[in-house]
Design an enzyme around this catalytic site. Sequence first.
Site: not given
Length: 814
Positions: A239, A364, A528
């Site tokens: 759900d 931050h 890579k």
Amino acid sequence: MNEGPDRSAVGQVVTVGGRRITLTSLDKVLYPETGTTKADVLSYYAAVADVLISHAANRPATRKRWVRGVGTAAEPGQMFFQKNLDTSTPDWVARRSIEHSDHVNMYPLVNDLATLTWLGQVAALEIHVPQWQFGRDGHPRNPDRLVLDLDPGEGVTLAECAHVARLARAILRDMDLDPFPVTSGSKGIHLYAALDLSHTSDQVSAVAHELARALEADHPDLVVSDMKKAKRPGRVFVDWSQNNAAKTTIAPYSLRGTPRPMVAMPRTWRELASPGLAQVDYRQAMHRVERNGDALSGLLTAHPGLLAGFGGAAGPGSGANDRLAEYRSKRNSARTPEPVPDEVTGSPEGRSFVIQEHHARNLHFDLRLEHDGLLASWALPRGVPTEPTKNHLAVRTEDHPLEYGTFEGDIPAGEYGAGTVRIWDTGRYDLEKWRDDEVIATLHGEPGGGLGVSRRFALIHTNGPDRAENNWLIHLMKTTTPAGRTGARQAAPLSAAPRTRHSPMLATLGSLADLVGEAGADWACEMKWDGIRALASLATAGAVSTVRLVTRNGNDVTDAYPDLARALPAAVTADSVVLDGEIVALDAAGRPSFGLLQNRTGTTPVSYLVFDLLEADGQDLTGLSYAARRDILGQVVNGDGPVQVPPAFDGGAATAIRASRELGLEGIVAKRLDGRYEPGRRSRSWIKIKHHSTQEVVVGGWRPGTGHRSGSVGSLLVGIPDGGTLAYSGRVGTGFRDRDLDEILDRLRPIGATASPFAEVPATDAGDAHWVQPILVGEVEFAEWTETGRLRHPVWRGWRPDKSPADVAREAPG
């Protein structure tokens, strides 16, 4: 609660957090099957108040009430659903209104123990809340969490719900969302993942719906995402709809109105794997909280400061006059190295400041100004402003104790603000103005600090003095004065400050099939490179250039690669840039060698292979497409020496993989041409495809060697973090050179530990083991994963100083 309820009392007035509440009918049995009374319910909610309130506060609470009790399974009691507050509600209950098209509902906020006690008194056994909170201005914020309700259909067990939870967790982790499980107290399991307030409820619902559909597509016999109940028997219904702004979910730690007093109980992933997994009743819940605290505390760390000063209420479980109550309520002094003093120690006249670099879920900065004995604090999500024309957001958070001004260290995973804190600059400030809506101060930092010169800032409350919103702006004012202290260095512009606001974007491990599965996507392919990922910051002012190289976990490695620091200014045409790339050492054949980089001497040349551009001349480019960023990168970096831009492969991914293998490289990274740069996130816009299986691991111990390794390390015991524990992954005993063994032992001896850091280790491996603190990360190459979750034939590749244990996750498929 100052006075406990007396079971024998018919009506009794108690004082809870300074509020007087009349408790009646304490002996009334609300759960007949167990004889659980209203007094028991009140005792339960008093015991779990701190943890329940932290997850329900500032959310409109819808209640399910059973005034005459829940009844029995055969004869359920009468329940009524209540949204609006009625006239009998005490006036001290915090409340907020929601306006609908034809009416307005007034909801209570479960922000303190007094309110929770009142809800228990009126038999509001179930508390349901949405995934969003009210802001301080009284308006709903964006959701701060995503939820999936795994609801078992007929014939489905809780164990099958747990299996679907693990499948959902794998998808959420690929989205850089690490979920937390909660057994619902009814039939199923809820999964919560913390969000950063940047998306609307509609957007979150859409993502949750797609996730549910993906689970159904991959496991059609086990999962259903359709709302039609006829489709649910024999399957787990995922759900997703409870992310709708108008929908609610049972609050964690709330009781349920089931025949037995069950609880919506946060669990660990290890518990979900237990064959005896079951729902938890209220007595078990009280014991768990008393013993282990809040198993869901990690859900709160992604959005610090949301509760700061809300409605003038004190923090959960705290006294109204305790000025550190909110700060203290978010921290467990037994689990975090942060200072948690008992009282305010600063003086009203103090004028110290600190700016801390905080590598939490998102990088931050935190600005803290000493004021009235505490550190008034603002979080700066986009860093310290670098020029007067560009203001930055400053989010007012809870006041911190003065002792926090000298704090540096690692806040453990699962704790509030988990991550690494470093001091960026500190010193004294001159105050010009301090009002509720505006602060102006000149900050004088340390020589060599991040500010560089004395800087004058204004902090401006964006909504004016009569609004309670916590969003401010920080503005760099034009007036600056040179740092006149002894030893002050020549000032560089703030844009040169090496601590940028960016974290590297991360790729998702995949295969060619993943590229085909992204319908309509066009890809570029890059080789890579086998090295150390680093962001490079460069700023030039006149003849002075400032360069900083920072690994993905925030380690400054500039001094380790002075040749690159010297080469970067000559290779870049812009005055300031933030680059993303890989530091590599090339072997005799011209191939990147991770081993050579690990054991590099001062004469070993290294290269910086640049593959992305995040900023140029102060302009943030992360919102541009990969194709646009790549085009600008080719104009900004023109070096062909140690700093260069390797070409993207011109051709299909299959051809690029074949070329990578022929060149002896590690693999490729396919990048969507229309993808933006997503700092700090693991995105499916970048898909890495490897030739060999490699895995980052956390070292948790070692076993002594024999023969020529006698007296040294014979093998390393390694693991991978999993849901708050360290899952044992096996022993690594090959890939070492003799000189490596001495270096490894030198690293491990200082961090020895008395107990195993792993969840469990086979006795055959633990017998002669020496345990260490699980803080070092290495990398291995291996053949495959065994069915028991062990690495088969692992070979040591070397240490990963650019990674922290929090970065490690099981990447290789198996």
